[in-house]
Design an enzyme around this catalytic site. Structure first.
Site, PDB file in Angstrom:
ATOM      1  CG  ASN A 203      -5.820   0.903  12.007  1.00 27.34           C
ATOM      2  OD1 ASN A 203      -4.649   0.848  11.708  1.00 27.34           O
ATOM      3  ND2 ASN A 203      -6.196   0.560  13.243  1.00 27.34           N
TER       4      ASN A 203
ATOM      5  CB  ALA B 183      -8.315   7.316   5.069  1.00 21.80           C
ATOM      6  N   GLY B 184     -10.884   7.385   7.136  1.00 21.90           N
ATOM      7  CA  GLY B 184     -12.009   8.241   7.499  1.00 21.90           C
ATOM      8  C   GLY B 184     -13.281   7.524   7.881  1.00 21.90           C
TER       9      GLY B 184
ATOM     10  CE  LYS C 171      -2.926   2.798   2.892  1.00 16.41           C
ATOM     11  NZ  LYS C 171      -3.596   2.981   4.188  1.00 16.41           N
TER      12      LYS C 171
ATOM     13  N   GLY D 226      -8.029   8.672  10.185  1.00 18.00           N
ATOM     14  CA  GLY D 226      -8.271   8.710  11.629  1.00 18.00           C
ATOM     15  C   GLY D 226      -9.314   9.716  12.086  1.00 18.00           C
TER      16      GLY D 226
END
Lengths: 67, 257
Positions: free
Chosen positions: B209, B187-188, B100, B161
């Site tokens: 995550n 993301a997000g 990635k 995040g």
């Protein structure tokens, strides 16, 4: 005697040792790390042949948690 | 019905949920959450070994790369040079060709530096990497990455995040519609329903995550995401009903008393 830099820290080696020995000294499994010697990646098969010299800069990395 | 297979390059993945392994309390919790999520691929970062602590546990001792695919990332890299260095080391570590790429451009928003990202993609593809590229949600840049040989496009839903969910559904949809390679929203994502929305838009997968790791009960949240992604995918495949401006009774009018 050789003064090297390992992961940003100055270290003095009293004996002539190879990269292989260095990994052993720090109890690192070669399957779980990758090594850069003076900004060049060293393949695992070469660890025994690379004898560390004065001013060598070594980076040993591993996988950690990340997103 | 044709079997619904998720493939990146030649790699078949069972789960459409990819999870990150950062921000957990410890490796035990990381492993438990990953297992609960049903993911068969996880992202990992490359960092210096702590040489002062010889007994420090390693991620690999808790999550075996033989059982779960490691997707090395370049998190924390702010230039093409740093990103390339990191991924070459990652490849040496375990022979990983699928990686990635993430080149950041701003410390506050963590938005990707797309110029450096494009530069790195070119080099990595040439060197034989299969590159999954974290990118902005700009359809033109996403197409550029695909043309350069990216194996998957990973547009952000919102800043890394932040937990803000998909902020621009239109752009994400445009990227999905134009792409021939998998589109993975990265993301997000803040909560399970955000993942469902992404999957309903037609994304091939989502990468999560913080939403799992930073929830109050990460293992339970990991299960919730597993269901949310499956739900969203099924809903997408089923094809939603048309929206109407007026009411339409669900019960028949004939036979009314």
């Amino acid at each position: 005697m050789a003064k090297i830099q390992l992961n940003g820290k100055k270290i003095t080696l009293n004996q002539k040792i190879s990269l292989f020995d260095l990994l052993k000294k720090y109890k690192l499994d070669k399957k779980k790390v990758a090594v850069e010697l003076n900004k060049k990646i060293v393949i695992k098969q070469m660890y025994k042949k690379k004898i560390l010299k004065n001013n060598d800069k070594i980076e040993i990395v591993q996988f950690i948690g990340g997103g | 019905m044709k079997k619904d297979v998720f493939k990146i390059g030649k790699q078949i993945l069972k789960s459409r949920l990819i999870v990150g392994t950062g921000k957990y309390k410890n490796f035990k919790e990381t492993a438990e959450a990953v297992n609960a999520s049903g993911a068969d691929m996880v992202t990992v970062a490359v960092r210096r070994v702590n040489i002062l602590d010889k007994k420090k546990p390693m991620l690999m001792d808790f999550l075996s790369p033989k059982k779960i695919k490691y997707l090395p990332n370049t998190a924390g890299c702010f230039s093409s040079e740093e990103a390339l260095r990191t991924l070459r080391l990652a490849r040496e570590m375990g022979g990983w060709k699928m990686v990635k790429l993430e080149v950041l451009g701003d410390k506050k928003t963590l938005f990707p530096d797309m110029i450096e990202t494009i530069k790195s993609t070119k080099v990595l593809v040439k060197e034989g990497f299969q590159v999954l590229v974290y990118c902005s949600d700009d359809p033109l840049l996403a197409r550029k990455l695909e043309d350069l040989g990216a194996s998957a496009i990973m547009p952000l839903a919102s800043p890394i995040g932040s937990g803000l969910g998909i902020q621009n559904k239109i752009n994400i949809s445009l990227i999905i519609n134009q792409s021939k390679v998998p589109v993975i929203v990265d993301a997000g994502i803040g909560t399970a329903s955000d993942a469902t929305i992404a999957m309903e838009l037609g994304c091939d997968a989502v990468l999560v995550n913080s939403a799992i790791a930073k929830s109050k009960k990460p293992i339970l949240m990991a299960q919730s995401f597993k269901n949310a992604v499956t739900s969203g995918r099924q809903s997408f495949l089923a094809g939603r009903m048309r929206k109407n401006f007026y009411g339409s009774a669900s019960s028949p009018n004939s036979g009314l008393i």
